[in-house]
Design a protein around this motif. Structure first.
Motif, PDB file in Angstrom:
ATOM      1  N   SER A  20       1.375 -18.660  24.020  1.00 20.27           N
ATOM      2  CA  SER A  20       0.443 -18.530  22.838  1.00 20.27           C
ATOM      3  C   SER A  20       0.370 -17.102  22.190  1.00 20.27           C
ATOM      4  CB  SER A  20      -0.685 -19.207  23.070  1.00 20.27           C
ATOM      5  OG  SER A  20      -1.905 -18.805  22.140  1.00 20.27           O
ATOM      6  N   LEU A  24       1.877 -15.755  18.421  1.00 21.88           N
ATOM      7  CA  LEU A  24       0.627 -15.511  17.630  1.00 21.88           C
ATOM      8  C   LEU A  24       1.175 -13.936  17.116  1.00 21.88           C
ATOM      9  CD1 LEU A  24      -1.997 -15.091  16.205  1.00 21.88           C
ATOM     10  CD2 LEU A  24      -2.899 -14.174  18.418  1.00 21.88           C
ATOM     11  N   VAL A 101      -5.939 -30.744  18.009  1.00 20.60           N
ATOM     12  CA  VAL A 101      -4.602 -30.028  17.977  1.00 20.60           C
ATOM     13  C   VAL A 101      -4.050 -30.373  16.524  1.00 20.60           C
ATOM     14  CG1 VAL A 101      -2.177 -29.928  18.353  1.00 20.60           C
ATOM     15  CG2 VAL A 101      -3.735 -30.001  20.116  1.00 20.60           C
ATOM     16  N   GLY A 104      -7.056 -29.732  13.619  1.00 20.98           N
ATOM     17  CA  GLY A 104      -7.180 -28.405  13.674  1.00 20.98           C
ATOM     18  C   GLY A 104      -6.322 -27.589  13.052  1.00 20.98           C
ATOM     19  N   SER A 105      -4.858 -28.080  13.257  1.00 23.01           N
ATOM     20  CA  SER A 105      -3.975 -27.477  12.634  1.00 23.01           C
ATOM     21  C   SER A 105      -3.995 -27.641  11.039  1.00 23.01           C
ATOM     22  CB  SER A 105      -2.520 -28.126  13.215  1.00 23.01           C
ATOM     23  OG  SER A 105      -1.298 -27.674  12.767  1.00 23.01           O
ATOM     24  N   LEU A 108      -6.429 -25.071   9.870  1.00 20.69           N
ATOM     25  CA  LEU A 108      -5.932 -23.735  10.084  1.00 20.69           C
ATOM     26  C   LEU A 108      -5.113 -23.377   9.071  1.00 20.69           C
ATOM     27  CD1 LEU A 108      -5.770 -21.129  11.599  1.00 20.69           C
ATOM     28  CD2 LEU A 108      -4.168 -22.362  13.190  1.00 20.69           C
ATOM     29  N   SER A 144       2.784 -29.553  15.280  1.00 20.45           N
ATOM     30  CA  SER A 144       1.345 -29.874  16.338  1.00 20.45           C
ATOM     31  C   SER A 144       1.578 -31.177  16.881  1.00 20.45           C
ATOM     32  CB  SER A 144       0.154 -29.841  15.628  1.00 20.45           C
ATOM     33  OG  SER A 144       0.076 -28.284  15.197  1.00 20.45           O
ATOM     34  N   ALA A 198       2.686 -20.402  14.008  1.00 19.30           N
ATOM     35  CA  ALA A 198       1.267 -20.665  13.904  1.00 19.30           C
ATOM     36  C   ALA A 198       0.946 -22.016  14.766  1.00 19.30           C
ATOM     37  CB  ALA A 198       0.936 -20.671  12.700  1.00 19.30           C
ATOM     38  N   TRP A 202      -1.423 -22.014  18.262  1.00 23.81           N
ATOM     39  CA  TRP A 202      -2.653 -22.922  18.281  1.00 23.81           C
ATOM     40  C   TRP A 202      -2.599 -24.030  19.483  1.00 23.81           C
ATOM     41  CZ3 TRP A 202      -7.441 -23.578  16.815  1.00 23.81           C
ATOM     42  CH2 TRP A 202      -7.917 -24.694  16.819  1.00 23.81           C
TER      43      TRP A 202
END
Length: 229
Positions: A20, A24, A101, A104-105, A108, A144, A198, A202
């Motif tokens: 992660s 990032l 996941v 939310g992706s 985001l 994702s 990204a 996540w």
């Protein structure tokens, strides 16, 4: 035996956390290069190379993959997976992970697009589309969805061949959807890579949180002992 299992789980969670963080950092570094327009030559070279493959059959395949990676079909696929997880396997926590996941992706991605506000390429578009370019929403959602799907189904498949097919399909869909966006001329290659990074950050963050929660539920005594040690 339970202590050894807990130790292995903790080691696994550290690796997931490391993935992660690396993802990032990679995303932030790439975003800085995009912001400074340092990747213009790189993006243009790959974009023109990919679009040189133009052929009616390839265009149809690219449009199909792009459609599969859009939010409508992804919602349908998520509902199918949710139905299987709930009625066939009875795993509610896995359903929650899938929802957070994937959706939310998407949220985001909208936030990141608003932050960077990168214009889409305007060289040779095979389809018309609006909105900002970086990072690619299709690549984020594809990474994702197919990655978390592989993660959730992996433990329910016993054979090595079955697991190999699962991973192969996931990789093909992730790369295929990302490449289709470049081929269609609506994204730069760096948009796709940024979306993957990204989404990976996540996904890894949420998977680690999920495994920690499931570990506490499965071994409450061991977790308490490790916290008081």
């Amino acid at each position: 035996m339970s202590g050894q299992k807990l130790h292995l789980t903790s080691g696994r969670q550290r690796w997931i956390f490391l993935i992660s963080i690396i993802s990032l950092i990679g995303f932030v570094a790439l975003a800085a290069l995009v912001k400074r327009q340092s990747l213009a030559s790189f993006d243009l070279a790959i974009l023109t190379t990919v679009q040189a493959w133009e052929h009616p059959l390839i265009t149809d395949i690219a449009i199909g993959l792009s459609f599969i990676g859009s939010i409508g079909p992804v919602i349908v696929l998520c509902l199918i997976v949710i139905a299987v997880l709930y009625w066939a396997l009875g795993h509610r926590m896995e359903i929650l992970l899938l929802i957070v996941v994937v959706f939310g992706s998407s949220i985001l991605n909208l936030l990141l697009k608003w932050v960077f506000q990168r214009a889409r390429p305007d060289i040779h578009r095979l389809i018309e589309i609006t909105g900002y370019s970086y990072p690619s929403g299709h690549s984020m959602v594809a990474f994702s969805f197919y990655s978390v799907l592989a993660y959730l189904l992996w433990r329910h498949i016993d054979s090595g061949a079955g697991r190999g097919i699962l991973i192969s399909i996931s990789v093909i869909m992730i790369l295929g959807i990302g490449l289709s966006r470049v081929y269609l001329g609506v994204h730069y290659p760096s948009d796709i890579v940024g979306g993957y990074l990204a989404a990976c950050a996540w996904l890894a963050f949420l998977v680690r949180s999920y495994e920690k929660r499931m570990g506490k539920r499965a071994n409450p005594k061991d977790m308490n002992d490790s916290e008081t040690a």
